[in-house]
Scaffold this active site. Structure first.
Site, PDB file in Angstrom:
ATOM      1  N   ARG A 107       0.841  -1.198   0.000  1.00 27.00           N
ATOM      2  CA  ARG A 107       0.000   0.000   0.000  1.00 27.00           C
ATOM      3  C   ARG A 107       0.875   1.246   0.000  1.00 27.00           C
ATOM      4  O   ARG A 107       1.766   1.392   0.824  1.00 27.00           O
ATOM      5  CB  ARG A 107      -0.924  -0.021   1.223  1.00 27.00           C
ATOM      6  N   SER A 108       0.623   2.142  -0.940  1.00 29.09           N
ATOM      7  CA  SER A 108       1.379   3.398  -0.958  1.00 29.09           C
ATOM      8  C   SER A 108       0.509   4.575  -0.538  1.00 29.09           C
ATOM      9  O   SER A 108       0.920   5.387   0.279  1.00 29.09           O
ATOM     10  CB  SER A 108       1.995   3.646  -2.339  1.00 29.09           C
ATOM     11  N   ASP A 112      -6.622   2.507  -3.833  1.00 31.59           N
ATOM     12  CA  ASP A 112      -7.118   1.398  -4.649  1.00 31.59           C
ATOM     13  C   ASP A 112      -8.644   1.355  -4.524  1.00 31.59           C
ATOM     14  O   ASP A 112      -9.190   1.171  -3.439  1.00 31.59           O
ATOM     15  CB  ASP A 112      -6.506   0.081  -4.157  1.00 31.59           C
ATOM     16  N   GLY A 177      -1.106   8.079  -3.738  1.00 33.72           N
ATOM     17  CA  GLY A 177       0.244   7.590  -3.524  1.00 33.72           C
ATOM     18  C   GLY A 177       0.974   7.391  -4.841  1.00 33.72           C
ATOM     19  O   GLY A 177       0.404   6.868  -5.804  1.00 33.72           O
ATOM     20  N   TYR A 187      -3.045   9.082 -14.745  1.00 27.99           N
ATOM     21  CA  TYR A 187      -3.827   9.885 -15.683  1.00 27.99           C
ATOM     22  C   TYR A 187      -4.035  11.273 -15.097  1.00 27.99           C
ATOM     23  O   TYR A 187      -4.432  11.410 -13.952  1.00 27.99           O
ATOM     24  CB  TYR A 187      -5.180   9.205 -15.897  1.00 27.99           C
ATOM     25  N   TYR A 477      -8.507   2.621 -12.126  1.00 27.09           N
ATOM     26  CA  TYR A 477      -9.890   2.633 -11.631  1.00 27.09           C
ATOM     27  C   TYR A 477     -10.292   1.188 -11.303  1.00 27.09           C
ATOM     28  O   TYR A 477     -11.189   0.621 -11.902  1.00 27.09           O
ATOM     29  CB  TYR A 477     -10.850   3.201 -12.672  1.00 27.09           C
TER      30      TYR A 477
END
Length: 534
Positions: A107-108, A112, A177, A187, A477
């Protein structure tokens, strides 16, 4: 209280105690491995490793959950959370996780969409990268090294500290992140001029399954290709990206124009589709399509309609923008008083919905202003939607009442870069990308089901108007509706279902890279790239 109820409560209590006992056992084994393999003392480990029994566990877990759907008590929790403060601890976490045989979720920033970086139905650890967020900007060669745990807001701020005429093409949400955003594509509103974030990456550092730190020369061009749009978490743990900065003018221009159906929105959207991928590359126009209720004193019941908001970034001054719009999109009737000139960093704040005059320091805030329950989906439009079909879409949006849509312009540089240049394949031939989304505030399974069904129904309605065979989707996405893997013997077949939607013809190359660098499939999750079957 009945005996059966008492037995149920007793059984539940036993299960909870057993769960915590198992977690403690795994925690002890993990700490022993850290000590044996990397000489990390128990005192050092206690400051970076959190078991479920740790009083800070819940706070650490929830600090980077950006979707309230995954904060429910019933949501599966990790056995431990590892929060490394240096690269050797990342190496240690990978080796010790493989030794123990527990999955590792990376996880950054926690954005998500379907929570796959911090939720799983199988036992798992979280490797949380938020402490690793250094940023080194070098204006002399127009590059920057950025650690995976940094946010886009921090990156934009550090660039602005060094230069008023440089920027980076990435997302408009400052708390994203870097690790997940860049590895999934990245994007933003400068893509028509400069492409995606991944089109502006020149090097990287990754820790592989063996615990080795690799840069671009040592990882090779295949792996370097894969982690620029193929999702880094299938291949290892991204430590750093070296990015290429882009030039931005001292003055940029933004505008926001709202139109309802009564104000000719249908004709405007129809025309927008025909020019948005062909207009000046300095101009990006996003459309927000939302159901609204019109206040009316005359009507007994306030009527519902659709509002379309045209929001733009132009890499130039207002005079030139008006000239471009008058030439290619005069129907919108844009006037100079609709426009605001500002610096590029101020446009970052504008697009993030901060008030005019907000200090640039707000970009250093890693916490979003609000976290909601939400679900999102994506699509790509390759042929303009007719006026009749747009009117049908508006009726559907009004009927459903809550989901909205975002139309994001393509064309420009996106049409110039080959689909095989990076794993992200949705380049030339796409007019715009759609993001569907629905937000809600009510907790509980019924509310989740209701709102998930609404956005799924809107997505289903759009089937005739979007890409097909396969129907494309955008990895950033994240959408588990389009397929998921159990990561068993059928992982390749299962992975191909969602893989070709995200990556089209690039999926098979990603599988070959995965097979070469992680044949045992240690780095896996419900939508990871599978290795070839044995």
């Amino acid at each position: 209280m009945s005996r059966s109820c008492c037995r149920l409560l007793l059984l539940l209590g036993i299960l909870i105690v057993s769960s915590y006992a198992a977690s403690d056992s795994v925690y002890d084994n993990f700490l022993q491995c850290l000590s044996n393999q990397y000489s990390i003392t128990s005192h050092q480990a206690s400051s970076i490793v959190y078991a479920r029994t740790n009083s800070s566990f819940t706070n650490v877990l929830q600090s980077y959950i950006r979707n309230e759907r995954f904060k429910a008590p019933s949501t599966p929790k990790p056995l431990i959370i590892v929060t490394p403060t240096d690269e050797s601890q990342v190496q240690a976490a990978i080796i010790c996780s493989t030794n123990i045989g527990i999955q590792l979720r990376i996880r950054s920033g926690g954005h998500d969409y379907d929570g796959l970086s911090y939720v799983s139905d199988v036992p798992f650890f979280i490797l949380d990268m938020f402490n690793l967020r250094s940023i080194n900007v070098n204006i002399s060669d127009e590059t920057a090294w950025v650690q995976a745990g940094a946010t886009l807001g921090e990156l934009y701020y550090r660039i602005w500290e060094k230069s008023r005429v440089h920027g980076y093409p990435a997302g408009v949400c400052p708390t994203l992140g870097v690790g997940g955003h860049l590895s999934g594509g990245g994007y933003g509103n400068m893509l028509r001029k400069y492409g995606l974030s991944i089109d502006n990456i020149v090097d990287a550092q990754i820790v592989n399954v063996n615990g080795s730190i690799l840069d671009r020369p040592s990882m090779g061009e295949d792996l370097f290709w894969a982690i620029r749009g193929g999702g880094g978490a299938s291949f290892g743990v991204i430590l750093w990206y070296k990015i290429k900065l882009v030039r931005v003018p001292e003055i940029v221009t933004v505008f926001r124009v709202e139109k309802t159906l009564a104000e000719n929105a249908t004709d405007l959207v129809f025309k927008w589709q025909h020019i948005t991928d062909k207009i000046d590359n300095d101009l990006f126009m996003r459309l927000l399509v939302q159901p609204i209720t019109v206040k009316s004193e005359k009507a007994e019941k306030s009527p519902k309609t659709v509002r379309v908001t045209f929001i733009s970034l132009f890499l130039g001054d207002a005079t030139r923008l008006i000239s471009v719009m008058n030439k290619d999109f005069p129907e919108l009737g844009l006037k100079k008083e609709d426009c605001m000139e500002m610096s590029w960093i101020e446009s970052v704040l504008y697009w993030a919905n901060f008030d005019n005059g907000t200090s640039v320091n707000v970009l250093l805030n890693r916490t979003p202003s609000s976290v909601k329950f939400f679900k999102a989906k994506s699509d790509y439009v390759q042929k303009p939607i007719s006026k009749d079909d747009l009117e049908g879409l508006w009726k559907k949006i009004i009927e459903l009442g809550k989901p909205g849509m975002v139309f994001n312009s393509y064309g420009g540089q996106m049409s110039e870069i080959p689909a095989s240049e990076t794993p992200f394949p949705h380049r030339g031939g796409n007019i715009f990308k759609i993001q569907y989304s629905v937000n809600w505030h009510e907790a509980g399974a019924e509310a989740d089901k209701k709102h998930l069904n609404l956005v799924r129904e809107l997505h289903s309605y759009m089937t005739p108007f979007v890409s097909m065979s396969p129907r494309g989707a955008f990895l950033n996405y994240r959408d588990t509706d389009i397929g998921f893997s159990q990561n068993g013997k059928d992982s390749y077949q299962e992975g191909r279902v969602y893989g070709v939607k995200y990556f089209m013809n690039n999926f098979e190359r990603l599988v070959k890279v995965k097979t070469a660098v992680d044949p045992q499939n240690f780095f896996r999750y419900e939508q990871s790239i599978p290795p070839l079957p044995y």
